[in-house]
Each structure stands twice: as C-alpha cells, then as structure tokens.
Write an enzyme that holds these catalytic residues in place. Structure first.
Site, PDB file in Angstrom:
ATOM      1  N   GLY A   1       0.835  -1.206   0.000  1.00 50.76           N
ATOM      2  CA  GLY A   1       0.000   0.000   0.000  1.00 50.76           C
ATOM      3  C   GLY A   1       0.865   1.249   0.000  1.00 50.76           C
ATOM      4  O   GLY A   1       1.974   1.249  -0.532  1.00 50.76           O
ATOM      5  N   ARG A   2       0.349   2.317   0.614  1.00 53.97           N
ATOM      6  CA  ARG A   2       1.077   3.595   0.617  1.00 53.97           C
ATOM      7  C   ARG A   2       2.453   3.444   1.250  1.00 53.97           C
ATOM      8  O   ARG A   2       3.469   3.843   0.666  1.00 53.97           O
ATOM      9  CB  ARG A   2       0.247   4.647   1.388  1.00 53.97           C
ATOM     10  N   ILE A   3       2.499   2.867   2.464  1.00 56.40           N
ATOM     11  CA  ILE A   3       3.788   2.768   3.170  1.00 56.40           C
ATOM     12  C   ILE A   3       4.679   1.715   2.500  1.00 56.40           C
ATOM     13  O   ILE A   3       5.882   1.934   2.313  1.00 56.40           O
ATOM     14  CB  ILE A   3       3.561   2.465   4.666  1.00 56.40           C
TER      15      ILE A   3
ATOM     16  N   ARG B   1      -2.960  -8.576  -1.911  1.00 58.47           N
ATOM     17  CA  ARG B   1      -4.098  -9.266  -2.534  1.00 58.47           C
ATOM     18  C   ARG B   1      -4.406  -8.735  -3.927  1.00 58.47           C
ATOM     19  O   ARG B   1      -4.623  -9.491  -4.856  1.00 58.47           O
ATOM     20  CB  ARG B   1      -5.319  -9.176  -1.621  1.00 58.47           C
TER      21      ARG B   1
ATOM     22  N   ALA C   1       4.190  -2.449  10.885  1.00 57.92           N
ATOM     23  CA  ALA C   1       2.731  -2.391  10.688  1.00 57.92           C
ATOM     24  C   ALA C   1       1.999  -2.395  12.026  1.00 57.92           C
ATOM     25  O   ALA C   1       1.787  -1.336  12.637  1.00 57.92           O
ATOM     26  CB  ALA C   1       2.289  -3.555   9.810  1.00 57.92           C
ATOM     27  N   ARG C   2       1.637  -3.572  12.497  1.00 61.06           N
ATOM     28  CA  ARG C   2       1.018  -3.750  13.805  1.00 61.06           C
ATOM     29  C   ARG C   2       1.549  -5.045  14.402  1.00 61.06           C
ATOM     30  O   ARG C   2       1.789  -6.018  13.675  1.00 61.06           O
ATOM     31  CB  ARG C   2      -0.511  -3.842  13.694  1.00 61.06           C
TER      32      ARG C   2
ATOM     33  N   GLU D   1       1.414  -3.771  23.170  1.00 66.17           N
ATOM     34  CA  GLU D   1       2.135  -2.545  23.547  1.00 66.17           C
ATOM     35  C   GLU D   1       1.516  -1.895  24.783  1.00 66.17           C
ATOM     36  O   GLU D   1       0.299  -1.913  24.918  1.00 66.17           O
ATOM     37  CB  GLU D   1       2.098  -1.570  22.367  1.00 66.17           C
TER      38      GLU D   1
ATOM     39  N   HIS E   1       7.524   2.100  18.814  1.00 61.98           N
ATOM     40  CA  HIS E   1       6.450   2.551  17.906  1.00 61.98           C
ATOM     41  C   HIS E   1       6.661   4.006  17.465  1.00 61.98           C
ATOM     42  O   HIS E   1       5.852   4.892  17.749  1.00 61.98           O
ATOM     43  CB  HIS E   1       5.076   2.376  18.576  1.00 61.98           C
TER      44      HIS E   1
ATOM     45  N   GLY F   1       7.040   5.030  14.210  1.00 64.30           N
ATOM     46  CA  GLY F   1       6.764   5.214  12.778  1.00 64.30           C
ATOM     47  C   GLY F   1       6.499   6.646  12.339  1.00 64.30           C
ATOM     48  O   GLY F   1       7.203   7.187  11.492  1.00 64.30           O
TER      49      GLY F   1
END
Ligand code: NAP
Length: 318
Positions: free
Chosen positions: A156-158, A179, A236-237, A266, A284, A286
C-alpha cells in the site's frame, strides 16, 4: 460542539482546536482510554479525536448506551483499536490520517532495515558500555544491503514508499505480496504466495493493516520459509506477527535478525525479546516527527470541522 482529545498532541493543533470547539484535553501523553472511559466519552462528546491505545471496542459501544458522539477522528492511519462494525451500527463515522505519515513511517522501516543489517544498536551498546577495544577487520560484520532483495508484505502507501527507498536508494530488487495488483511506479514483481516472498527476500518488510484479517499472517510457518540469514522488519502492527514464533526463530538463529517498531501487547515487550541481540526494538516511532504529527493532528481536526459544517468527511473510513 463538545470535543474530547484523548492524548497530548502538538501545540499548534491544540490551539486550532480551542479556537473552534469546546474542547476537553486529557492530560495524558501515552496511556489510552479504557473501554469504560471510551463508553463514557461516546456518551458525553459530539466528536472525539482519539488514537492508538484508546479502546473503542464493541463492548465500549455496548456500554455507552445512548451515544452522543457522531465522529471518531482517529489520529493515525491504522484504526484497528476501533471496532468498525460497532461504530457503523451505532451511526458513528470514523476517519483516519492516510498519506501524511507515509514517508515518516517508511523512513522508520529503513532505519530498522539498516540498523539490523549493520548491528547499529548492538554497536551503540558496545561503545556506551565501554567494551569497544578498537577497530578490527572481522569485528561486528553485518549484512550488505545494496543489491539485496526486499520483500514487501502489503504494497500500500507505506509499502510503496519503502519499495521506492530500497529501489532508488539501494538498488534492491523489489518483490511483494498483496491481494490486489499495485503499480508502485517502479520495477516491482508481485509474487503469488506469502511463502514465496518470505523465501526469496533477504529483507522482509511488513506493511499490512492490523486487525482480525491479518492477525498472525506471519506465523511460524511463514517465518520458517525465510532464509537463515533473512532479516524481518515489522512497521505495521504487532498482532500481524506471531510474536512467540518470531522470538523462537530469532533465539534459535533460524533467521538472521528482526527490526520491530510494533508489538503484540504494547507497551509490553516480552523479556525474551528484549534479551535478544539480533533484534532492534523501537518504541512505535513510525510517524514520530513533529511535521508529521502536526499534519496528522490537522487532518483529524479537519474531519471534525467538516462534520461541524455538515460537509462530507474527507478521510472517512467507516
Ligand atoms: P494501505 O495503503 O491501506 O496499505 C495496506 C496494504 O496492505 C494494501 O496494499 C492492501 O492491499 C494490503 N493488504 C491488506 N490486507 C492484506 C492481506 N491480508 N494480505 C496481503 N496484503 C494485504 O495502508 P498504509 O497507509 O500503507 O498503512 C499500512 C499500515 O501501517 C496501517 O494500517 C498501520 O497499521 C501501519 N502503520 C504503522 C505505523 C507505525 O508507527 N509503525 C505508522 C503508520 C501506519 P489489498 O487490500 O489489495 O491486499
């Protein structure tokens, strides 16, 4: 309109919000709303500027009963801390902050990629600990980055911003798992299966959204497909990765190293992970630049302003 801002945010956005609304600021830099507090907030405010760690779960919506809130303006692009179905059912719109944090987050991905490859955190600890004995030809040899293959999970964007940095900055062939097909505007080969990306990449960078659909997408089997010297990066997560399986793979040296910005629970980070020298661990970070955090705050606020003025919400996701 009564607005709640659940966390400390940059001063410029505080002033902009005060100029416009009757705002309650929660005097809290890092700790989010519990489900109970989220329920009360849904009952008491017209709009809430919230973020990661605020527990807007299905239970919070249930407990709230008579909901006054019409918009949850999330400070962040990932909104897996909000139960989207419960919000939709309650008639509460949700907005997020895409694009403005893409570059900063991709930069943290590159920070982790380079730091793991070149053992930067370990080197820093060696110098600070007074244990450095001098330069040596075989001392702390890392992994070469230029020309190695990067595998992006979630283009995606990132993901695309990471691919751009790897391609133009480091001559790295780019492969990806996503996907749908994506045009990143650079040579990048989409690969059919996750296992193939894990197996072919020297560096795997995870940039899919979190939540039920991607929970443990990277499991023991996916990690087992990696090269023994492969480096795993997650920006991401935390719940996208089976953290215990990752710790085992690192501890048993079945993969080379990991660079992590996010964790399953977290701010808890397991001792077994903190003990590993082949893991670089960031808290975290980002989107953590002033410019980015101001842009995120402004975007979240702009969505609340759009609601107040009866306009469509520009970054509506629910
Ligand atoms: P995005 O543009 O929506 O990109 C997500 C990509 O993942 C899409 O290309 C999507 O494409 C793909 N994807 C989704 N589910 C997938 C699956 N099950 N398997 C394979 N690919 C899948 O989002 P973004 O702006 O790049 O942000 C991505 C995530 O990064 C956010 O949701 C957030 O959780 C995280 N993030 C972290 C930080 C940090 O501080 N570390 C900062 C910002 C964002 P398809 O749906 O077509 O597959």
């Amino acid at each position: 309109m009564k607005v709640l801002i659940t966390r400390e945010i940059p001063e410029r956005i505080v002033e902009a919000a005060k100029a416009r609304f009757d705002v309650t600021f929660r005097d809290e830099p890092c700790v989010g709303l519990t489900e109970e507090e989220a329920a009360v907030a849904l009952r008491d405010y017209d709009a809430i500027l919230l973020t990661l760690g605020d527990q807007f779960s299905a239970r919070a919506f249930e407990m709230a009963g008579d909901i006054r809130c019409k918009v949850l303006a999330n400070f962040g692009v990932g909104y897996n801390h909000i139960d989207a179905a419960a919000a939709a059912a309650a008639g509460v719109a949700v907005t997020n902050t895409p694009d403005v944090l893409t570059d900063a987050t991709a930069d943290i991905g590159m920070t982790l990629l380079l730091a793991t490859a070149r053992q930067a955190a370990l080197g820093d600890r060696l110098v600070r600990g007074g244990g450095w004995k001098g330069w040596g030809p075989t001392q702390m040899m890392g992994t070469h980055v230029t020309g190695k293959t990067v595998g992006i999970i979630g283009m995606g964007r990132i993901g695309q911003a990471v691919a751009k940095r790897c391609h133009y900055g480091f001559d790295m062939p780019v492969i990806y798992y996503n996907r749908s097909a994506k045009d990143a505007g650079l040579p990048a080969r989409q690969v059919e299966s996750l296992a193939t990306v894990m197996a072919q990449a020297d560096f795997v960078v995870v940039t899919v959204p979190g939540g039920a659909e991607t929970r443990h997408l990277i499991d023991a089997e996916a990690l087992a497909a990696m090269k023994p010297e492969g480096i795993f990066i997650n920006i991401a997560r935390g719940d996208v990765v089976d953290e215990e399986a990752l710790i085992a793979a690192l501890a048993e040296k079945r993969i080379g190293a990991a660079g992590l910005d996010v964790y399953a629970q977290e701010p808890f980070v397991p001792e077994a992970l903190r003990a590993l020298d082949n893991a670089v661990l960031l808290p975290h970070l980002g989107s953590a630049t002033l410019e980015t955090r101001e842009a995120m705050g402004q975007m979240a606020l702009d969505n609340i302003i759009a609601h107040a003025e009866g306009r469509d919400l520009p970054q509506r996701v629910v």
